[in-house]
Scaffold this motif. Structure first.
Motif, PDB file in Angstrom:
ATOM      1  N   VAL A 224       7.882 -35.661  77.111  1.00 51.01           N
ATOM      2  CA  VAL A 224       8.738 -36.940  77.422  1.00 51.01           C
ATOM      3  C   VAL A 224       9.015 -37.274  76.360  1.00 51.01           C
ATOM      4  CG1 VAL A 224       7.678 -39.461  77.426  1.00 51.01           C
ATOM      5  CG2 VAL A 224       6.076 -38.260  78.673  1.00 51.01           C
ATOM      6  N   GLU A 225      10.385 -37.678  76.390  1.00 46.09           N
ATOM      7  CA  GLU A 225      11.504 -38.548  75.177  1.00 46.09           C
ATOM      8  C   GLU A 225      10.788 -39.714  75.191  1.00 46.09           C
ATOM      9  OE1 GLU A 225      15.692 -37.698  74.208  1.00 46.09           O
ATOM     10  OE2 GLU A 225      15.387 -36.996  76.352  1.00 46.09           O
ATOM     11  N   GLN A 226      11.041 -40.216  73.690  1.00 41.28           N
ATOM     12  CA  GLN A 226      10.914 -40.968  72.305  1.00 41.28           C
ATOM     13  C   GLN A 226      10.357 -42.482  73.678  1.00 41.28           C
ATOM     14  OE1 GLN A 226      12.500 -41.016  70.079  1.00 41.28           O
ATOM     15  NE2 GLN A 226      11.128 -42.828  69.124  1.00 41.28           N
ATOM     16  N   PRO A 227       9.158 -42.145  73.667  1.00 39.62           N
ATOM     17  CA  PRO A 227       7.990 -43.087  74.200  1.00 39.62           C
ATOM     18  C   PRO A 227       7.628 -44.372  74.292  1.00 39.62           C
ATOM     19  CG  PRO A 227       7.337 -41.049  73.413  1.00 39.62           C
ATOM     20  CD  PRO A 227       8.353 -41.297  73.416  1.00 39.62           C
ATOM     21  N   VAL A 228       7.815 -44.445  72.518  1.00 34.72           N
ATOM     22  CA  VAL A 228       7.585 -45.994  72.112  1.00 34.72           C
ATOM     23  C   VAL A 228       9.458 -45.744  70.944  1.00 34.72           C
ATOM     24  CG1 VAL A 228       5.482 -45.026  71.689  1.00 34.72           C
ATOM     25  CG2 VAL A 228       7.168 -44.348  69.383  1.00 34.72           C
ATOM     26  N   PRO A 229       8.960 -47.134  70.305  1.00 31.56           N
ATOM     27  CA  PRO A 229      10.044 -47.727  69.684  1.00 31.56           C
ATOM     28  C   PRO A 229      10.316 -47.094  68.012  1.00 31.56           C
ATOM     29  CG  PRO A 229       8.449 -49.700  69.832  1.00 31.56           C
ATOM     30  CD  PRO A 229       8.289 -48.270  70.427  1.00 31.56           C
ATOM     31  N   ALA A 230      12.535 -47.004  68.127  1.00 31.01           N
ATOM     32  CA  ALA A 230      12.774 -45.297  67.195  1.00 31.01           C
ATOM     33  C   ALA A 230      12.082 -45.821  65.775  1.00 31.01           C
ATOM     34  CB  ALA A 230      13.953 -45.705  67.019  1.00 31.01           C
ATOM     35  N   ALA A 231      11.753 -47.206  65.904  1.00 28.28           N
ATOM     36  CA  ALA A 231      11.087 -47.028  64.021  1.00 28.28           C
ATOM     37  C   ALA A 231       8.975 -46.513  64.016  1.00 28.28           C
ATOM     38  CB  ALA A 231      11.517 -48.112  63.603  1.00 28.28           C
ATOM     39  N   ASP A 232       8.583 -46.744  65.511  1.00 34.79           N
ATOM     40  CA  ASP A 232       7.382 -46.488  65.563  1.00 34.79           C
ATOM     41  C   ASP A 232       7.291 -44.900  65.453  1.00 34.79           C
ATOM     42  OD1 ASP A 232       4.545 -46.648  65.527  1.00 34.79           O
ATOM     43  OD2 ASP A 232       4.565 -47.690  67.867  1.00 34.79           O
ATOM     44  N   GLY A 235       3.308 -43.963  65.390  1.00 33.96           N
ATOM     45  CA  GLY A 235       2.764 -44.483  66.949  1.00 33.96           C
ATOM     46  C   GLY A 235       3.297 -42.978  68.215  1.00 33.96           C
ATOM     47  N   LEU A 236       4.443 -42.962  67.457  1.00 36.38           N
ATOM     48  CA  LEU A 236       4.828 -41.196  68.449  1.00 36.38           C
ATOM     49  C   LEU A 236       4.219 -40.168  67.886  1.00 36.38           C
ATOM     50  CD1 LEU A 236       7.595 -40.022  69.770  1.00 36.38           C
ATOM     51  CD2 LEU A 236       8.231 -39.593  67.813  1.00 36.38           C
ATOM     52  N   ALA A 237       3.369 -40.333  66.771  1.00 40.51           N
ATOM     53  CA  ALA A 237       3.044 -39.300  67.018  1.00 40.51           C
ATOM     54  C   ALA A 237       1.418 -39.423  67.523  1.00 40.51           C
ATOM     55  CB  ALA A 237       2.247 -39.507  64.448  1.00 40.51           C
ATOM     56  N   SER A 252      14.334 -42.274  67.569  1.00 39.10           N
ATOM     57  CA  SER A 252      13.665 -41.513  65.776  1.00 39.10           C
ATOM     58  C   SER A 252      14.319 -40.628  64.824  1.00 39.10           C
ATOM     59  CB  SER A 252      11.657 -41.237  66.140  1.00 39.10           C
ATOM     60  OG  SER A 252      11.273 -42.108  66.746  1.00 39.10           O
ATOM     61  N   LEU A 253      15.013 -40.084  65.327  1.00 36.79           N
ATOM     62  CA  LEU A 253      15.915 -39.096  64.247  1.00 36.79           C
ATOM     63  C   LEU A 253      17.284 -39.317  64.624  1.00 36.79           C
ATOM     64  CD1 LEU A 253      15.705 -36.754  63.432  1.00 36.79           C
ATOM     65  CD2 LEU A 253      15.533 -35.601  65.022  1.00 36.79           C
ATOM     66  N   PHE A 254      17.952 -39.657  63.556  1.00 34.97           N
ATOM     67  CA  PHE A 254      18.910 -39.893  63.239  1.00 34.97           C
ATOM     68  C   PHE A 254      19.959 -38.764  61.552  1.00 34.97           C
ATOM     69  CE2 PHE A 254      18.905 -42.973  65.675  1.00 34.97           C
ATOM     70  CZ  PHE A 254      20.424 -43.913  65.487  1.00 34.97           C
ATOM     71  N   THR A 255      18.398 -39.001  61.074  1.00 33.19           N
ATOM     72  CA  THR A 255      19.187 -37.942  59.606  1.00 33.19           C
ATOM     73  C   THR A 255      18.435 -36.974  58.823  1.00 33.19           C
ATOM     74  OG1 THR A 255      17.919 -39.128  57.922  1.00 33.19           O
ATOM     75  CG2 THR A 255      20.161 -40.101  58.355  1.00 33.19           C
ATOM     76  N   LEU A 256      18.257 -36.339  57.942  1.00 28.91           N
ATOM     77  CA  LEU A 256      17.634 -34.777  57.976  1.00 28.91           C
ATOM     78  C   LEU A 256      16.488 -35.876  57.644  1.00 28.91           C
ATOM     79  CD1 LEU A 256      16.940 -32.144  57.367  1.00 28.91           C
ATOM     80  CD2 LEU A 256      17.941 -32.625  55.291  1.00 28.91           C
ATOM     81  N   GLU A 257      16.280 -36.966  56.648  1.00 27.62           N
ATOM     82  CA  GLU A 257      15.344 -37.799  56.491  1.00 27.62           C
ATOM     83  C   GLU A 257      13.586 -37.840  56.780  1.00 27.62           C
ATOM     84  OE1 GLU A 257      18.033 -38.292  53.430  1.00 27.62           O
ATOM     85  OE2 GLU A 257      18.068 -38.499  55.210  1.00 27.62           O
ATOM     86  N   ASP A 258      14.861 -38.897  58.304  1.00 35.37           N
ATOM     87  CA  ASP A 258      14.027 -38.773  59.636  1.00 35.37           C
ATOM     88  C   ASP A 258      13.434 -37.635  59.849  1.00 35.37           C
ATOM     89  OD1 ASP A 258      15.066 -41.916  59.557  1.00 35.37           O
ATOM     90  OD2 ASP A 258      16.756 -40.851  60.884  1.00 35.37           O
ATOM     91  N   LEU A 259      13.997 -36.390  59.885  1.00 38.36           N
ATOM     92  CA  LEU A 259      13.196 -35.165  60.741  1.00 38.36           C
ATOM     93  C   LEU A 259      12.088 -34.479  59.491  1.00 38.36           C
ATOM     94  CD1 LEU A 259      13.483 -32.965  62.427  1.00 38.36           C
ATOM     95  CD2 LEU A 259      14.800 -31.641  61.310  1.00 38.36           C
ATOM     96  N   VAL A 260      12.480 -35.545  58.513  1.00 34.90           N
ATOM     97  CA  VAL A 260      11.039 -34.703  57.152  1.00 34.90           C
ATOM     98  C   VAL A 260       9.902 -35.741  57.543  1.00 34.90           C
ATOM     99  CG1 VAL A 260      10.248 -35.088  54.907  1.00 34.90           C
ATOM    100  CG2 VAL A 260      12.704 -34.075  55.853  1.00 34.90           C
ATOM    101  N   GLU A 261       9.971 -36.978  58.305  1.00 30.88           N
ATOM    102  CA  GLU A 261       9.213 -37.852  58.109  1.00 30.88           C
ATOM    103  C   GLU A 261       8.221 -37.170  59.360  1.00 30.88           C
ATOM    104  OE1 GLU A 261       6.342 -41.426  57.603  1.00 30.88           O
ATOM    105  OE2 GLU A 261       7.701 -39.800  56.198  1.00 30.88           O
ATOM    106  N   ILE A 262       9.082 -36.718  60.639  1.00 27.83           N
ATOM    107  CA  ILE A 262       9.188 -35.908  61.902  1.00 27.83           C
ATOM    108  C   ILE A 262       7.479 -35.469  61.662  1.00 27.83           C
ATOM    109  CG2 ILE A 262       9.275 -35.323  63.702  1.00 27.83           C
ATOM    110  CD1 ILE A 262      11.729 -36.711  63.990  1.00 27.83           C
ATOM    111  N   ILE A 263       7.853 -34.314  60.330  1.00 23.26           N
ATOM    112  CA  ILE A 263       7.825 -32.871  60.270  1.00 23.26           C
ATOM    113  C   ILE A 263       6.871 -33.606  59.828  1.00 23.26           C
ATOM    114  CG2 ILE A 263       7.453 -31.103  58.992  1.00 23.26           C
ATOM    115  CD1 ILE A 263      10.229 -30.422  59.418  1.00 23.26           C
ATOM    116  N   ARG A 264       6.756 -34.029  58.670  1.00 15.23           N
ATOM    117  CA  ARG A 264       5.284 -34.532  57.368  1.00 15.23           C
ATOM    118  C   ARG A 264       4.266 -34.900  58.374  1.00 15.23           C
ATOM    119  NH1 ARG A 264       2.751 -38.618  55.193  1.00 15.23           N
ATOM    120  NH2 ARG A 264       4.009 -40.568  55.717  1.00 15.23           N
ATOM    121  N   LEU A 265       4.128 -35.774  59.500  1.00 12.58           N
ATOM    122  CA  LEU A 265       3.286 -36.226  60.756  1.00 12.58           C
ATOM    123  C   LEU A 265       2.609 -35.567  61.592  1.00 12.58           C
ATOM    124  CD1 LEU A 265       4.729 -40.390  59.767  1.00 12.58           C
ATOM    125  CD2 LEU A 265       2.543 -39.250  58.889  1.00 12.58           C
TER     126      LEU A 265
END
Length: 364
Positions: A224-232, A235-237, A252-265
């Motif tokens: 299931v791809e991007q179930p929730v708003p990009a900034a949340d 909520g994705l976690a 939710s993923l545009f930049t390396l900084e976004d990826l770091v946050e996805i990895i962190r959570l």
């Protein structure tokens, strides 16, 4: 010494054979800016900047102005050394990632042409991959959002067209999304892979409820791809932690900084890297590398792009590989390719040109 002599742009509008409908928008054309980067020897590299207001916020006017202005200023007169020129593109402006995508692809295409390599061969060499890339990649195909009956009919048609993996656009109405998926599964049987893309259409609690119902019904949804708003991202976690079905981060993923946050959570199981979101092949390679190193599934998708941008993404997949079948059907929706040369479709295969670079020689 060879230098970059010109940066030329033009707009293209490519009609679709079928309207493309998601939870975010409906379109009947691909709208894009095509760029040609020309060196002083006359070699040309091609790129494109698609317009996707609802995801990237980039417009045709903005991308063309960026390419004709600061990106042209940054490149013309410079050596086409790839590491230097692609870095200049990323530093020249803030955001404007579709324009950066166009310039970055064109620079890679130019480099591949100058060495006589296909774009996939060039990218493999650039990434340190020693195996010869394939000349085609398989793709899923999207089913535009619609009623259960419309989706079931479309699913049967796409299977007849040769596609073995279907991506359903859901998220327009959580109350009926389960019925849509059940209708498609009944229409195509158990052997066709199903994916869902909610395009940010649910909140976290709706997502868990809908995905849980699909799991209980035995629909065997692959992801299931991007179930929730990009900034949340929180909520994705939450969704990822409360369902068994793999969850993919896209908007939710545009930049390396976004990826770091996805990895962190630990916010997703897979990440969808798109050239228009990150700014081209150069940053896409880095995102795929970092995601892989941290144990995340990797996936390459596209916006509604022409055969040019989709072929560049396919060359990336061919060069370095991903853990999941890509989503590169965008140009399949076009009535025809607007280019002389380049990639083409054969069922669920996107066949890459065997000529140097992208193999594009002009616009029809």
């Amino acid at each position: 010494m060879t230098t970059i002599a010109e940066v030329r742009t033009r707009r293209l509008s490519v009609p679709l054979h079928t309207p493309f409908v998601t939870a975010l928008r409906r379109t009947t054309t691909v709208e894009t800016v095509v760029v040609e980067v020309v060196d002083s020897d006359g070699a040309v590299g091609w790129g494109e900047a698609p317009q996707v207001w609802q995801v990237t916020g980039d417009s045709l006017a903005g991308s063309q102005a960026c390419l004709d202005g600061p990106l042209r200023d940054a490149l013309v007169g410079r050596t086409p050394d790839l590491r230097e020129s692609t870095a200049l593109v990323q530093r020249a402006v803030v955001a404007n990632r579709s324009a950066k995508m166009a310039a970055d692809i064109a620079l890679h295409d130019l480099a591949a042409r100058r060495t006589g390599l296909t774009l996939a061969e060039h990218l493999a060499s650039w990434a340190g991959v020693t195996t010869l890339p394939p000349t085609h990649v398989r793709t899923d195909v999207t089913l535009a959002a619609g009623t259960p009956a419309e989706l079931a009919a479309a699913a049967s048609g796409r299977v007849a067209d040769g596609f073995a993996t279907l991506k359903l656009k859901v998220g327009t109405d959580a109350a009926t999304d389960v019925a849509r998926v059940l209708a498609v599964r009944a229409a195509v049987g158990p052997d066709v892979a199903l994916r869902l893309d909610a395009n940010q259409g649910w909140d976290a609690f709706e997502a868990v409820r809908v995905i849980g119902a699909l799991e209980a019904a035995g629909t065997d949804v692959e992801v299931v791809e991007q179930p929730v708003p990009a900034a949340d991202v929180i909520g994705l976690a939450y969704v990822t932690a409360h369902v068994e079905t793999p969850v993919m981060a896209d908007e939710s993923l545009f930049t390396l900084e976004d990826l770091v946050e996805i990895i962190r959570l630990d916010a997703a199981d897979l990440v969808n890297v798109k050239l228009a979101k990150c700014g081209g092949l150069t940053p896409a390679l880095e995102l795929l590398r970092v995601a892989h190193l941290h144990g995340f599934g990797t996936f390459v998708g596209s916006m509604m792009e022409s055969h040019l941008g989709v072929a560049a993404a396919a060359a990336l997949v061919a060069a370095v590989g991903t853990s999941s079948l890509p989503d590169l059907d965008a140009a399949w929706w076009s009535v025809s390719s607007p280019y002389v040369g380049g990639a083409s479709y054969d069922g669920d295969r996107l066949v890459l040109s065997e000529r140097p670079g992208l193999g594009i020689e002009g616009v029809k």
